[in-house]
Design a protein around this motif. Sequence first.
Motif, short mmCIF file in Angstrom:
data_model
loop_
_atom_site.label_atom_id
_atom_site.label_comp_id
_atom_site.label_asym_id
_atom_site.label_seq_id
_atom_site.Cartn_x
_atom_site.Cartn_y
_atom_site.Cartn_z
N GLN A 34 -6.00 8.16 7.71
CA GLN A 34 -5.48 6.87 7.25
C GLN A 34 -5.81 5.84 8.31
O GLN A 34 -5.52 6.04 9.49
CB GLN A 34 -3.96 6.94 7.09
CG GLN A 34 -3.37 5.61 6.66
CD GLN A 34 -1.98 5.44 7.22
OE1 GLN A 34 -1.78 5.09 8.37
NE2 GLN A 34 -1.01 5.74 6.40
N TRP A 85 -4.74 -4.52 6.52
CA TRP A 85 -5.72 -3.77 5.72
C TRP A 85 -5.40 -2.29 5.86
O TRP A 85 -4.87 -1.86 6.88
CB TRP A 85 -7.13 -4.06 6.22
CG TRP A 85 -8.22 -3.39 5.45
CD1 TRP A 85 -8.81 -3.83 4.32
CD2 TRP A 85 -8.85 -2.14 5.79
NE1 TRP A 85 -9.77 -2.94 3.92
CE2 TRP A 85 -9.81 -1.89 4.80
CE3 TRP A 85 -8.70 -1.22 6.83
CZ2 TRP A 85 -10.62 -0.76 4.82
CZ3 TRP A 85 -9.49 -0.09 6.84
CH2 TRP A 85 -10.45 0.13 5.83
N TYR A 86 -5.72 -1.56 4.82
CA TYR A 86 -5.31 -0.15 4.82
C TYR A 86 -6.29 0.65 3.97
O TYR A 86 -6.73 0.18 2.92
CB TYR A 86 -3.92 -0.07 4.22
CG TYR A 86 -3.46 1.30 3.80
CD1 TYR A 86 -2.72 2.10 4.67
CD2 TYR A 86 -3.74 1.78 2.53
CE1 TYR A 86 -2.29 3.34 4.27
CE2 TYR A 86 -3.32 3.03 2.13
CZ TYR A 86 -2.59 3.80 3.01
OH TYR A 86 -2.17 5.04 2.63
N ARG A 87 -6.60 1.86 4.42
CA ARG A 87 -7.39 2.74 3.56
C ARG A 87 -7.13 4.20 3.92
O ARG A 87 -7.05 4.55 5.10
CB ARG A 87 -8.88 2.42 3.71
CG ARG A 87 -9.79 3.43 3.10
CD ARG A 87 -10.67 2.93 1.97
NE ARG A 87 -11.26 4.08 1.29
CZ ARG A 87 -12.57 4.31 1.20
NH1 ARG A 87 -13.43 3.45 1.70
NH2 ARG A 87 -13.02 5.39 0.59
N ASN A 89 0.83 -1.21 0.00
CA ASN A 89 0.00 0.00 0.00
C ASN A 89 0.86 1.25 0.00
O ASN A 89 1.93 1.29 0.62
CB ASN A 89 -0.90 0.03 1.24
CG ASN A 89 -1.83 -1.15 1.29
OD1 ASN A 89 -2.60 -1.38 0.37
ND2 ASN A 89 -1.75 -1.91 2.37
#
Length: 302
Positions: free
Chosen positions: A105, A145-147, A95
């Motif tokens: 974030q 997980w990342y967003r 990512n």
Amino acid sequence: MNAPNSSKLARVQYPRQVEHLIQGVEASDGAGVRLTRLLSQTLQRRLDPFLMMDAFGSDNPDDYIAGFPDHPHRGFETITYMIAGRMLHRDSAGNEGLLETGGVQWMVAGRGVIHSEIPQQEHGLMKGFQLWLNLPAIDKMCAPWYRDFSADELPVFTSEEGVQVTVIAGRSHGVQGAVERPVTEPLYLDLHVPAGACFQQDIPETHNAFIHVYEGALNVGSTRVAPGGLAILANSPHTDGVVLKAEQDSRVLLIAGRPLNEPIIQYGPFVMNSENEIQQAFHDYRAGLFGGAIEEEHEPRR
Ligand code: FE2
């Protein structure tokens, strides 16, 4: 977003009071970033499921320019909220994202990531917060997980009293936040409260909750909360929320979550449930298992 119809909303009838006020401690982390540690290990049990919260804020590049080079995490989530500035994130799960003014974030470290957080500015103000949220034992080894959420992707509404509410996580006055998590049920609001205005938020009696006033000053019941402080809200029986009344134009973070009531063993960037699991984290990190070969088995529960 339009103001929700508050006539349909239940009012807070039994508001929480302030249990005690805490001042942050000056600290340095990463490659020499100056910050204020608002929530430290001594409060992890009291504020379960929250493990740590740092505030950073400086217009002197010497205080932030070195950033946070590659470092690992396992066993929890990090939520970074950028009030002002630009920071680039890269991690071993592949990512990459630029966190800019007003953005959030959200990263689930799960079984392990190595990441860097590097300022993308050589002058000007960099200001924001990083909150660590624990994962339940059952999810500590989930896939990372990342967003990123830019400022305009975050749900915002204005109350009838003119309070601007950014709903980063959870739900406020019927508005669903950017992120919802099923076990810890975090609530994370950024409130801009005009002088004299009130804001009320329902919070389940069992959840741990605190506020951080980062501009202005406001009152929770009879307790005045000055800027820079963290106020722990009491978990008194039968309370149903909190009422904030701004003494002057104020900006405040309101954070709450459901405690996990599980063992908390932290060693630096690893937070697990036992010493053996910490040793395993060091072993796996040294063996390169946090590296680029992280495969996506499943998306962690959101
Ligand atoms: Fe980190």
